[in-house]
Design a protein around this motif. Structure first.
Motif, PDB file in Angstrom:
ATOM      1  N   LEU B 284      14.429  66.659 -13.098  1.00  0.00           N
ATOM      2  CA  LEU B 284      15.762  66.068 -13.237  1.00  0.00           C
ATOM      3  C   LEU B 284      16.074  65.116 -12.093  1.00  0.00           C
ATOM      4  O   LEU B 284      16.773  64.121 -12.288  1.00  0.00           O
ATOM      5  CB  LEU B 284      16.813  67.173 -13.297  1.00  0.00           C
ATOM      6  N   SER B 285      15.585  65.441 -10.890  1.00  0.00           N
ATOM      7  CA  SER B 285      15.862  64.564  -9.758  1.00  0.00           C
ATOM      8  C   SER B 285      15.135  63.237  -9.923  1.00  0.00           C
ATOM      9  O   SER B 285      15.654  62.191  -9.556  1.00  0.00           O
ATOM     10  CB  SER B 285      15.428  65.227  -8.447  1.00  0.00           C
ATOM     11  N   GLY B 286      13.920  63.286 -10.439  1.00  0.00           N
ATOM     12  CA  GLY B 286      13.174  62.069 -10.697  1.00  0.00           C
ATOM     13  C   GLY B 286      12.624  61.399  -9.449  1.00  0.00           C
ATOM     14  O   GLY B 286      11.862  60.452  -9.541  1.00  0.00           O
ATOM     15  N   GLY B 287      12.994  61.883  -8.284  1.00  0.00           N
ATOM     16  CA  GLY B 287      12.516  61.291  -7.045  1.00  0.00           C
ATOM     17  C   GLY B 287      11.275  62.000  -6.545  1.00  0.00           C
ATOM     18  O   GLY B 287      10.604  62.706  -7.290  1.00  0.00           O
ATOM     19  N   THR B 288      10.954  61.763  -5.284  1.00  0.00           N
ATOM     20  CA  THR B 288       9.792  62.419  -4.714  1.00  0.00           C
ATOM     21  C   THR B 288      10.218  63.295  -3.537  1.00  0.00           C
ATOM     22  O   THR B 288      11.255  63.064  -2.922  1.00  0.00           O
ATOM     23  CB  THR B 288       8.745  61.403  -4.214  1.00  0.00           C
ATOM     24  N   VAL B 289       9.408  64.304  -3.261  1.00  0.00           N
ATOM     25  CA  VAL B 289       9.594  65.106  -2.055  1.00  0.00           C
ATOM     26  C   VAL B 289       8.397  64.863  -1.142  1.00  0.00           C
ATOM     27  O   VAL B 289       7.294  64.586  -1.610  1.00  0.00           O
ATOM     28  CB  VAL B 289       9.744  66.610  -2.368  1.00  0.00           C
ATOM     29  N   ASP B 290       8.635  64.954   0.161  1.00  0.00           N
ATOM     30  CA  ASP B 290       7.529  64.702   1.084  1.00  0.00           C
ATOM     31  C   ASP B 290       6.666  65.950   1.244  1.00  0.00           C
ATOM     32  O   ASP B 290       6.939  67.001   0.656  1.00  0.00           O
ATOM     33  CB  ASP B 290       8.047  64.175   2.428  1.00  0.00           C
ATOM     34  N   ALA B 291       5.607  65.810   2.026  1.00  0.00           N
ATOM     35  CA  ALA B 291       4.627  66.888   2.122  1.00  0.00           C
ATOM     36  C   ALA B 291       5.249  68.176   2.660  1.00  0.00           C
ATOM     37  O   ALA B 291       4.949  69.272   2.179  1.00  0.00           O
ATOM     38  CB  ALA B 291       3.462  66.446   3.016  1.00  0.00           C
ATOM     39  N   ARG B 292       6.123  68.039   3.650  1.00  0.00           N
ATOM     40  CA  ARG B 292       6.744  69.241   4.226  1.00  0.00           C
ATOM     41  C   ARG B 292       7.586  69.964   3.195  1.00  0.00           C
ATOM     42  O   ARG B 292       7.575  71.184   3.098  1.00  0.00           O
ATOM     43  CB  ARG B 292       7.604  68.855   5.430  1.00  0.00           C
ATOM     44  N   ALA B 293       8.370  69.199   2.411  1.00  0.00           N
ATOM     45  CA  ALA B 293       9.202  69.824   1.385  1.00  0.00           C
ATOM     46  C   ALA B 293       8.325  70.446   0.301  1.00  0.00           C
ATOM     47  O   ALA B 293       8.628  71.525  -0.218  1.00  0.00           O
ATOM     48  CB  ALA B 293      10.158  68.795   0.783  1.00  0.00           C
ATOM     49  N   ALA B 294       7.226  69.763  -0.035  1.00  0.00           N
ATOM     50  CA  ALA B 294       6.313  70.312  -1.031  1.00  0.00           C
ATOM     51  C   ALA B 294       5.732  71.635  -0.548  1.00  0.00           C
ATOM     52  O   ALA B 294       5.568  72.588  -1.318  1.00  0.00           O
ATOM     53  CB  ALA B 294       5.191  69.312  -1.327  1.00  0.00           C
TER      54      ALA B 294
END
Lengths: 47, 319
Positions: B284-294
């Motif tokens: 739903l967000s459609g954006g990306t998360v960075d490696a730390r968040a992943a």
């Protein structure tokens, strides 16, 4: 040489094909020559 | 279309104790807005009744916007997640996902995206996959760096052959990674809309399922991801027991923008790794998360400096 489950092999001489339904060691021969493993044919995009 | 049946069910922030401040979205129907006042249900009741919940109105707003972009695809994604089992045989989930994907290929949201996207035909016949075999560890590398390893039918077929061969060799472990600036930017957009129809696409998707192969080899495949890891670029790695991310990795699911749901197994692999809410949040967000968040979400297992990625993946695969 291992024969892998689900792989197809064909004979260059007669075009005969076999499908491996039980994996095991050993070679597959037809017309006195080793049969060649067949690569899956290209399929279209699913998108 | 009957809009009311597709509206997200939102719980808006209220004035009560903390559960009443819950903001949640139920993507499967029901009233458009529920406001809790007075005595609130428990967190457990709410978490069980809704697909997503958050106490952050900004996050709820992102979800609602995602829903608005493609309500049919969002609803289908939520239905898939609800129906999926998060353990055991992945195959029923893969069949359900592919069925849904093909359904959406025939739907109005995907058609509209196709009509508006820029056209390009840049297909070439260069190899898409390189396999470097040593005795016990095969390094399988995606070799389309100029396209961020976009997954086209050629790459799918080459990767399928490589992984299928490795699968039939129980003594072999696999280190999977990508050449160039990214591991994999997802399905090749140039090929979208070229499938021979939704039914045949369903047969191809399941008949040559990379998801099933990676899943079957999950204990002996290590995936290293970096740069753009979108769509299939995270859906497939998520099946592996061990995923290493470079610190520049960006993970996301852009399918909703196309009116689609993940089609490379992500509705199975991501809930199993990171939970169902994580999948819907990404979708739903459609954006990306960075490696730390992943890493925090459990989408990957460790983060290393980019220069260390290949060495670390090979080290793990050779154990």
């Amino acid at each position: 040489m291992a024969n892998n489950l689900g792989k197809r092999y064909s004979c260059a001489e007669c075009g005969g094909q076999v499908l491996v339904t039980k994996a095991g060691d050993g070679g597959l021969e037809c017309h006195g020559q080793p049969m060649e493993i067949m690569q899956p044919k290209p399929l279209p995009s699913s998108d | 279309m009957a809009g009311a049946t597709l509206d997200p069910r939102l719980l808006a922030p209220g004035a009560g104790p903390s559960p009443a401040e819950l903001v949640a979205a139920d993507l499967g129907g029901g009233p458009a807005l529920l406001r809790i006042e007075g005595s609130a249900p428990s967190w457990a009741e709410l978490a069980g009744a809704f697909d997503l919940w958050t106490t952050d109105p900004a996050e709820a707003d992102r979800w609602a916007k995602g829903f608005d972009r493609a309500p049919r695809a969002a609803m289908c994604g939520a239905l898939l997640v609800r129906a999926a089992s998060v353990s055991g045989d992945p195959w029923p989930g893969l069949v359900a996902e592919s069925t849904t994907y093909s359904l959406l290929q025939a739907g109005p949201e995907f058609r509209e995206w196709l009509e508006h996207r820029p056209r390009a035909a840049r297909a070439d016949a260069r190899p898409r996959v390189r396999v470097e075999r040593d005795d016990r560890c095969w390094e399988v590398v995606l070799t389309r760096p100029d396209r961020h390893n976009a997954l086209d039918a050629r790459m799918r077929d080459e990767l399928y052959v490589a992984l299928d061969e490795a699968r039939s060799r129980p003594d072999v472990t696999v280190a999977l990674r990508g050449d160039g600036p990214s591991f994999c930017s997802g399905g090749d957009l140039d090929e979208f809309g070229t499938a021979p129809g939704p039914v045949d696409a369903h047969a191809v998707r399941l008949g040559r399922s990379l998801a099933l192969l990676v899943s079957e080899m999950r204990d002996r495949i290590v995936v290293g991801i970096h740069g753009a890891c979108l769509g299939a670029g995270i859906e497939l790695p998520a099946f592996a027991r061990r995923v290493v991310a470079a610190d520049d990795a960006r993970v996301g699911l852009p399918e909703l923008d196309l009116g689609l749901v993940p089609g490379a197994g992500g509705t199975v692999s991501i809930p199993r790794r990171a939970g169902s809410p994580a999948l819907l949040d990404l979708l739903l967000s459609g954006g990306t998360v960075d490696a730390r968040a992943a890493l925090a979400h459990g989408l990957v297992d460790e983060v290393v400096p980019g220069a260390r990625l290949r060495a670390r993946v090979l080290e793990l695969a050779r154990r």
